[in-house]
Scaffold this motif. Structure first.
Motif, short mmCIF file in Angstrom:
data_model
loop_
_atom_site.label_atom_id
_atom_site.label_comp_id
_atom_site.label_asym_id
_atom_site.label_seq_id
_atom_site.Cartn_x
_atom_site.Cartn_y
_atom_site.Cartn_z
N LYS A 212 0.83 -1.20 0.00
CA LYS A 212 0.00 0.00 0.00
C LYS A 212 0.87 1.26 0.00
CE LYS A 212 -3.71 -2.41 2.45
NZ LYS A 212 -4.44 -2.56 3.73
N THR A 213 1.97 1.21 0.76
CA THR A 213 2.90 2.34 0.76
C THR A 213 3.49 2.55 -0.63
OG1 THR A 213 3.48 1.97 3.08
CG2 THR A 213 5.04 3.22 1.76
N ARG A 215 2.22 1.59 -3.56
CA ARG A 215 1.18 2.05 -4.48
C ARG A 215 0.89 3.54 -4.30
NH1 ARG A 215 -4.66 -0.46 -3.66
NH2 ARG A 215 -4.47 0.91 -1.85
N HIS A 216 0.81 3.98 -3.05
CA HIS A 216 0.55 5.39 -2.76
C HIS A 216 1.67 6.28 -3.28
CE1 HIS A 216 -0.87 8.95 -0.63
NE2 HIS A 216 0.36 9.10 -0.17
N LEU A 217 2.92 5.87 -3.02
CA LEU A 217 4.04 6.69 -3.44
C LEU A 217 4.13 6.78 -4.96
CD1 LEU A 217 7.46 7.12 -1.96
CD2 LEU A 217 7.38 6.46 -4.35
N ALA A 219 1.74 6.51 -7.09
CA ALA A 219 0.64 7.34 -7.58
C ALA A 219 0.90 8.81 -7.34
CB ALA A 219 -0.67 6.91 -6.90
N GLU A 220 1.40 9.14 -6.14
CA GLU A 220 1.61 10.54 -5.77
C GLU A 220 2.79 11.16 -6.50
OE1 GLU A 220 -0.06 12.69 -3.57
OE2 GLU A 220 -1.64 11.17 -3.77
N GLU A 225 0.77 3.19 -11.68
CA GLU A 225 0.32 2.10 -10.84
C GLU A 225 1.45 1.08 -10.68
OE1 GLU A 225 -2.61 1.56 -9.21
OE2 GLU A 225 -3.17 3.62 -9.78
#
Length: 252
Positions: A212-213, A215-217, A219-220, A225
């Motif tokens: 999750k970390t 994926r978030h990074l 994306a941001e 993806e």
């Protein structure tokens, strides 16, 4: 030459003789001169150094300012600087007394203990906090040198990670993954290795949190993806977390 001299450039610049800190250097340009000479590992002409560090003053005056910096270095670090009327160099006999020299020697040894010791030498950015105004050529050199040492640090961590994985030292391998990600947080391949390591130590839910970390990074910071490889690994670990396998390490 001071026999028990130690010079530190990988982080805040410092020098010690017999374990005691030397006196303060007279200016940031003296520190810059020391770092430049250590890394160049060759004689450098006085005129070049004068122009590199004092580009906005006449050459005669710049050479005078260079002499003052050299005097400061010779006073604080006896025997570390070799010079004549034309050129200056860091004494090759002192290379092993610098953290950069020790780093390269330890890295070449390649065993886990040596790699770990090399990593420990990197206390921060090369010539940390040093910034010279109106010295564009030196600043260009400094930027490239900082990039070089960061890359060497990352490569050393990667070798250490592989060594710890091969030795099944999974706990310390996890620590090494995080060290790499502190420097290069976009490294999806390291996130995957971290997920596998956590799963193999029974920390399946932590491995899912790492995904999750990641994926978030991504994306941001990069507007992308995770790859299919990373997603497949996530799915496999999620299956193991919800339907426990008696030997999860054998399936990853």
């Amino acid at each position: 030459m001071a026999e028990n001299l130690s010079i530190y450039l990988l982080g805040a610049v410092a020098a010690r003789i017999d374990g005691r800190p030397v006196g303060r250097f007279r200016s940031a340009k003296t520190v810059a001169l020391l770092g430049y000479l250590i890394c160049e590992r060759r004689p450098v002409s006085r005129d070049f150094l004068a122009d590199l560090l004092w580009p906005d003053v006449p050459l005669t005056r710049a050479r005078g300012l260079l002499r003052r910096s050299l005097h400061d270095l010779n006073h604080n670090l006896p025997g570390a600087i070799l010079s004549d009327y034309h050129a200056v160099q860091f004494n090759p006999a002192c290379a092993a007394q610098t953290d950069t020299g020790r780093f390269e020697a330890l890295r070449a040894a390649s065993d886990a203990a040596s790699l770990e010791a090399a990593v420990a030498l990197c206390r921060g950015e090369f010539l940390e906090a040093l910034c010279l105004k109106n010295c564009p050529d030196f600043e260009t050199w400094l930027t490239l040198e900082r990039e070089y040492w960061e890359r060497r640090m990352i490569e050393t961590l990667e070798h250490l990670l592989s060594s710890r994985e091969e030795a099944a030292d999974f706990g310390r391998a996890v620590e090494t993954c995080w060290q790499i990600l502190m420097l290069e947080p976009w490294r999806e391949d390291i996130y995957r290795r971290l997920m596998v390591l956590l799963a193999r130590t029974g920390n399946l839910w932590k491995a899912l949190d790492v995904y999750k970390t990641c994926r978030h990074l991504l994306a941001e910071e990069m507007a992308i993806e995770p790859s299919d490889e990373t997603l497949h690994l996530y799915d496999r670990i999620r299956d193991l977390a919800t339907h426990p396998d008696p030997t999860p390490d054998a399936t990853l």
